[in-house]
Design a protein around this motif. Structure first.
Motif, PDB file in Angstrom:
ATOM      1  N   LYS A 283      16.756 -11.128 -17.291  1.00  0.00           N
ATOM      2  CA  LYS A 283      18.082 -10.809 -17.834  1.00  0.00           C
ATOM      3  C   LYS A 283      18.195  -9.342 -18.235  1.00  0.00           C
ATOM      4  N   LYS A 284      17.104  -8.774 -18.753  1.00  0.00           N
ATOM      5  CA  LYS A 284      17.125  -7.381 -19.202  1.00  0.00           C
ATOM      6  C   LYS A 284      16.431  -6.483 -18.180  1.00  0.00           C
ATOM      7  N   TYR A 285      16.801  -5.202 -18.258  1.00  0.00           N
ATOM      8  CA  TYR A 285      16.186  -4.222 -17.348  1.00  0.00           C
ATOM      9  C   TYR A 285      14.673  -4.267 -17.456  1.00  0.00           C
ATOM     10  N   SER A 286      14.161  -4.294 -18.672  1.00  0.00           N
ATOM     11  CA  SER A 286      12.713  -4.272 -18.880  1.00  0.00           C
ATOM     12  C   SER A 286      12.044  -5.504 -18.262  1.00  0.00           C
ATOM     13  N   ASP A 287      12.721  -6.651 -18.336  1.00  0.00           N
ATOM     14  CA  ASP A 287      12.165  -7.878 -17.750  1.00  0.00           C
ATOM     15  C   ASP A 287      12.108  -7.773 -16.221  1.00  0.00           C
ATOM     16  N   ARG A 288      13.202  -7.259 -15.644  1.00  0.00           N
ATOM     17  CA  ARG A 288      13.238  -7.119 -14.190  1.00  0.00           C
ATOM     18  C   ARG A 288      12.193  -6.106 -13.712  1.00  0.00           C
ATOM     19  N   ASN A 289      12.077  -5.011 -14.457  1.00  0.00           N
ATOM     20  CA  ASN A 289      11.100  -3.986 -14.112  1.00  0.00           C
ATOM     21  C   ASN A 289       9.679  -4.550 -14.163  1.00  0.00           C
ATOM     22  N   ALA A 290       9.379  -5.315 -15.193  1.00  0.00           N
ATOM     23  CA  ALA A 290       8.042  -5.899 -15.346  1.00  0.00           C
ATOM     24  C   ALA A 290       7.745  -6.893 -14.227  1.00  0.00           C
ATOM     25  N   LYS A 291       8.742  -7.692 -13.873  1.00  0.00           N
ATOM     26  CA  LYS A 291       8.553  -8.676 -12.799  1.00  0.00           C
ATOM     27  C   LYS A 291       8.269  -7.967 -11.464  1.00  0.00           C
ATOM     28  N   LEU A 292       9.018  -6.905 -11.168  1.00  0.00           N
ATOM     29  CA  LEU A 292       8.801  -6.160  -9.934  1.00  0.00           C
ATOM     30  C   LEU A 292       7.432  -5.485  -9.928  1.00  0.00           C
ATOM     31  N   CYS A 293       6.994  -5.005 -11.082  1.00  0.00           N
ATOM     32  CA  CYS A 293       5.652  -4.410 -11.180  1.00  0.00           C
ATOM     33  C   CYS A 293       4.591  -5.430 -10.778  1.00  0.00           C
ATOM     34  N   THR A 294       4.751  -6.646 -11.252  1.00  0.00           N
ATOM     35  CA  THR A 294       3.785  -7.704 -10.936  1.00  0.00           C
ATOM     36  C   THR A 294       3.804  -8.036  -9.449  1.00  0.00           C
ATOM     37  N   ILE A 295       5.012  -8.193  -8.896  1.00  0.00           N
ATOM     38  CA  ILE A 295       5.153  -8.561  -7.481  1.00  0.00           C
ATOM     39  C   ILE A 295       4.567  -7.476  -6.578  1.00  0.00           C
ATOM     40  N   ILE A 296       4.943  -6.215  -6.827  1.00  0.00           N
ATOM     41  CA  ILE A 296       4.501  -5.119  -5.964  1.00  0.00           C
ATOM     42  C   ILE A 296       2.994  -4.907  -6.075  1.00  0.00           C
ATOM     43  N   THR A 297       2.442  -5.071  -7.264  1.00  0.00           N
ATOM     44  CA  THR A 297       0.990  -4.928  -7.435  1.00  0.00           C
ATOM     45  C   THR A 297       0.248  -5.968  -6.608  1.00  0.00           C
ATOM     46  N   LYS A 298       0.745  -7.201  -6.619  1.00  0.00           N
ATOM     47  CA  LYS A 298       0.107  -8.261  -5.829  1.00  0.00           C
ATOM     48  C   LYS A 298       0.205  -7.965  -4.330  1.00  0.00           C
ATOM     49  N   ILE A 299       1.354  -7.465  -3.899  1.00  0.00           N
ATOM     50  CA  ILE A 299       1.517  -7.122  -2.483  1.00  0.00           C
ATOM     51  C   ILE A 299       0.555  -6.004  -2.102  1.00  0.00           C
ATOM     52  N   ALA A 300       0.438  -4.991  -2.967  1.00  0.00           N
ATOM     53  CA  ALA A 300      -0.459  -3.867  -2.691  1.00  0.00           C
ATOM     54  C   ALA A 300      -1.909  -4.332  -2.578  1.00  0.00           C
ATOM     55  N   GLU A 301      -2.294  -5.255  -3.440  1.00  0.00           N
ATOM     56  CA  GLU A 301      -3.665  -5.786  -3.377  1.00  0.00           C
ATOM     57  C   GLU A 301      -3.900  -6.517  -2.062  1.00  0.00           C
ATOM     58  N   GLY A 302      -2.901  -7.260  -1.617  1.00  0.00           N
ATOM     59  CA  GLY A 302      -3.032  -7.985  -0.360  1.00  0.00           C
ATOM     60  C   GLY A 302      -3.093  -7.064   0.840  1.00  0.00           C
ATOM     61  N   LEU A 303      -2.299  -5.976   0.814  1.00  0.00           N
ATOM     62  CA  LEU A 303      -2.246  -5.063   1.953  1.00  0.00           C
ATOM     63  C   LEU A 303      -3.555  -4.306   2.146  1.00  0.00           C
ATOM     64  N   GLU A 304      -4.329  -4.166   1.093  1.00  0.00           N
ATOM     65  CA  GLU A 304      -5.599  -3.443   1.209  1.00  0.00           C
ATOM     66  C   GLU A 304      -6.552  -4.104   2.200  1.00  0.00           C
ATOM     67  N   GLN A 305      -6.344  -5.381   2.459  1.00  0.00           N
ATOM     68  CA  GLN A 305      -7.266  -6.125   3.323  1.00  0.00           C
ATOM     69  C   GLN A 305      -6.923  -5.999   4.810  1.00  0.00           C
ATOM     70  N   PHE A 306      -5.797  -5.350   5.114  1.00  0.00           N
ATOM     71  CA  PHE A 306      -5.336  -5.363   6.495  1.00  0.00           C
ATOM     72  C   PHE A 306      -5.159  -3.961   7.053  1.00  0.00           C
ATOM     73  N   SER A 307      -5.158  -3.908   8.398  1.00  0.00           N
ATOM     74  CA  SER A 307      -4.854  -2.664   9.087  1.00  0.00           C
ATOM     75  C   SER A 307      -3.409  -2.283   8.805  1.00  0.00           C
ATOM     76  N   THR A 308      -3.146  -0.972   8.761  1.00  0.00           N
ATOM     77  CA  THR A 308      -1.798  -0.530   8.403  1.00  0.00           C
ATOM     78  C   THR A 308      -1.123   0.255   9.521  1.00  0.00           C
ATOM     79  N   ASN A 309      -1.535   0.046  10.768  1.00  0.00           N
ATOM     80  CA  ASN A 309      -0.836   0.766  11.829  1.00  0.00           C
ATOM     81  C   ASN A 309       0.512   0.111  12.100  1.00  0.00           C
ATOM     82  N   SER A 310       1.388   0.848  12.780  1.00  0.00           N
ATOM     83  CA  SER A 310       2.772   0.394  12.946  1.00  0.00           C
ATOM     84  C   SER A 310       2.872  -0.890  13.754  1.00  0.00           C
TER      85      SER A 310
END
Length: 666
Positions: A283-310
């Motif tokens: 509902k609040k900006y801070s809540d949305r920001n925190a949720k996105l931080c969590t989501i993006i961090t998890k995605i970044a951790e997952g991407l480290e395991q894979f090749s990143t070519n186009s």
């Protein structure tokens, strides 16, 4: 700097002298063995270099120079690229001698570490694209060092951005600021971990404000887009990891910049369906920001395991679209054509239209999909001829969400914004200004047209549409099914020497009324080339069997090829599948116009005319298996013999029963 052209000539003389040493069989065999046993990092990099992904330059692999074998060599730029593993640390003296020898030949030597290549191939390619040894003309390269050269023999020039020279949208960007710094060890083992002020590219932007405009101009010339340092994935991932309060605002700014400024052509509304202010995030900006931080961090951790070519990222995006389609049921038909069926259409339209047996065309100027969905069918056609085989691809899509999916799909597959155009609009209303061009000389026509339009779509044709040039000579498709309206739209924009392949329900082959009149005219004009019947339950959106119609404005054979592939598939729990051998059989039959019992047959127009222009496949190719003829005389003889055996056996059995004092069998 050495600016005289005789320096380049001297280099060529030295190089030719050392590369034309007496034949050394052992060294040649060693080079061949290295090519066969190349480690993963070398193979990954070679796949990029052999496809000329570095400014179209030609590279040799395991090249013999003097008495040394180098990993990769580019004669045009006088550059050697070495991929070093951990074992190279034990061969430092040998490497130094080899590098000194190469530098004596005025060759620049670039060292990469195999771990960086395997973890971050896209970042390594970006580093190479920005390296002065590869971007500076040969006459302007720095003269050779004396003695043992450093690991990176051509240090970055002032004003040249370090490492992240190509802000990577076409692939997952280098991991800036995470535990694994970008391109750790590339060109000298430097690490940017902990550098104050952010990523190397961000620092370069801060330190060279006067050079930014020229740098971005070069970026747009080379890769057709620019992304600001703060909007790169590495920066976003670092903000998420550190729970930065500005993450949400930075994402908003990044989306807007990409839509309005990243590309030469604007991509308005590309992220319009992404609502970062949704209360589902908080509902609040801070809540949305925190949720996105969590989501993006998890995605970044997952991407480290894979090749990143186009290619990998584009394929992953395509895979996710396919997975989403499989779980979306009937809605999936709005945006996705299964890859197996896309492969058939794309193979057909890329074969020579007049004589498919001669093979694929070398080049297509343009391809159109007027109901392109997520763009997977267009990308499949592009894949058939490689990235340089089609000048431009065009698509049209009515659904705004799917339209944005298509544009993202193009970009993630490395298609430059100048190489495609997707229009958001209604195909049947023909509201794309480019297609409504009144001047015949300027009106666009396409080498290939492919489509998987919505089946039996209900539409409301007006009197004005009846006079539309697309339909005027054929009549309008009925309100209950716009299948032929879609077909005629695409056919109108097909070049005389082009090929069109469209997926439609079987009803278009035999329904009467207005559809029969359209079908009859297409047949009598010689425009329907091939009818292919596919198995049922191949699509996410419907379980009915469908067909592929192949149309041409000019075709050689005065017949229609019928292919009945309805029984050639692998049965699945939820959906049936076409295996590679099924797909190859269809394409091979079309290409060589083969005739095979119960599968395919070229049917003369006279026979189709006697069937009232009905194209129902079963009228021309019988799938019934004839019953084996029974020899009644032989069967009767066999039955009599059995009867005699029964009588004899009963008689003998009764004799035993009589001896035992038991009643006989009847």
């Amino acid at each position: 700097m050495v600016k005289q052209t005789n320096e380049a000539k001297s280099f060529m003389r030295d190089s030719q002298r050392y590369m034309s040493l007496p034949y050394n069989p052992a060294l040649k065999e060693r080079a061949r063995a290295l090519r066969r046993a190349g480690n993963l990092a070398e193979v990954l990099l070679w796949n990029q270099l052999k496809r000329k992904q570095l400014f179209g330059l030609d590279f040799d692999r395991q090249k013999i120079i003097g008495n040394y074998i180098v990993d990769f060599y580019c004669a045009e730029k006088a550059v050697v690229i070495e991929v070093d593993g951990s074992s190279h640390d034990d061969k430092a003296e040998y490497d130094a001698e080899r590098d000194a020898f190469l530098m004596g030949l005025r060759l620049a030597v670039i060292h990469l570490r195999d771990g960086d290549v395997k973890r971050n191939l896209a970042g390594v390619m970006d580093f190479l694209r920005g390296h002065p040894a590869l971007t500076t003309p040969l006459e302007e390269t720095t003269p050779p060092f004396q003695g043992t050269p450093p690991r990176e023999t051509t240090p970055p020039l002032r004003g040249t951005p370090p490492r992240e020279t190509t802000p990577p949208l076409r692939g997952t960007p280098p991991r800036e600021g995470n535990n694994s710094p970008p391109l750790e060890g590339v060109g000298g083992g430097s690490s940017f971990e902990g550098v104050e002020g952010g990523s190397p590219l961000a620092l370069w932007y801060d330190q060279n404000p006067d050079d930014i405009a020229e740098f971005e101009k070069q970026m747009r010339r080379k890769v057709h887009y620019v992304i600001k340092p703060q909007h790169l994935w590495g920066s976003i991932a670092e903000m998420a990891r550190t729970q930065n309060e500005e993450l949400l605002r930075t994402l908003h700014e990044g989306f807007k910049y990409i839509e309005d400024e990243s590309f030469a052509s604007t991509f308005q509304g590309l992220f319009s369906e992404i609502n970062l202010d949704s209360e589902k995030l908080g509902k609040k900006y801070s809540d949305r920001n925190a949720k996105l931080c969590t989501i993006i961090t998890k995605i970044a951790e997952g991407l480290e395991q894979f090749s990143t070519n186009s290619d990998t990222l584009g394929d992953a995006y395509e895979y996710l679209i396919g997975q989403f389609a499989s779980g979306s049921g009937k809605k999936a038909g709005e945006f996705y054509t299964p890859q197996q069926i896309s492969s058939i259409l794309s193979a057909i339209v890329t074969l020579d239209s007049q004589d498919p047996s001669t093979g694929k065309k070398k080049h297509l100027d343009s391809v159109l999909d007027f109901a392109c969905g997520s763009g997977s069918l267009l990308l499949n056609v592009r894949h058939q001829l490689d990235s340089h085989g089609i000048s431009k691809i065009y698509g049209q899509e009515k659904n705004i969400t799917t339209y944005n999916l298509a544009r993202m799909n193009m970009l993630l597959h490395g298609v430059k914004d100048s190489e495609f155009e997707i229009f958001h609009g209604d195909t049947l209303l023909n509201d794309w200004d480019m297609l409504r061009e009144a001047n015949p000389a300027k009106k666009p026509h396409f080498d290939a047209v492919v489509a998987n339009p919505p089946f039996s779509y209900r539409w409301e044709p007006t009197e004005a549409i009846g006079e539309d040039v697309r339909f005027k000579n054929y009549g309008l498709a009925p309100k209950s099914a716009a299948d032929f309206a879609f077909l005629l739209h695409g056919f109108h924009y097909l070049k005389p020497e082009g090929t069109m392949a469209i997926i439609l329900p079987h009803g278009v082959l035999f329904r009467g009324g207005a559809e029969e009149r359209i079908r009859r005219k297409l047949l009598t004009d010689g425009n329907i080339d091939t009818v292919i019947g596919l198995p049922a339950n191949l699509f996410y959106s419907t379980g009915i069997p469908v067909c592929i119609l192949v149309l041409k404005k000019c075709k050689k054979p005065d017949d229609v090829l019928f292919i009945n592939a309805s029984e050639h598939f692998e049965k699945g729990k939820r959906q049936n599948r076409l295996l590679p051998e099924h797909i190859d059989k269809i394409i091979d039959t079309y290409q060589f116009r083969k005739e095979e019992e119960r599968y395919s047959r070229p049917v003369p127009m006279e026979e189709i005319e006697t069937n009232d222009y009905n194209l129902n496949i079963s009228r021309y190719i019988s799938t019934a298996i004839s019953e084996e003829e029974i020899n009644l005389g032989a069967v009767n003889k066999e039955l009599l013999a059995l009867e005699n055996k029964i009588v004899a056996a009963t008689k003998k059995h009764n004799e035993f029963l009589k001896e035992l004092g038991l009643p006989p069998l009847p």
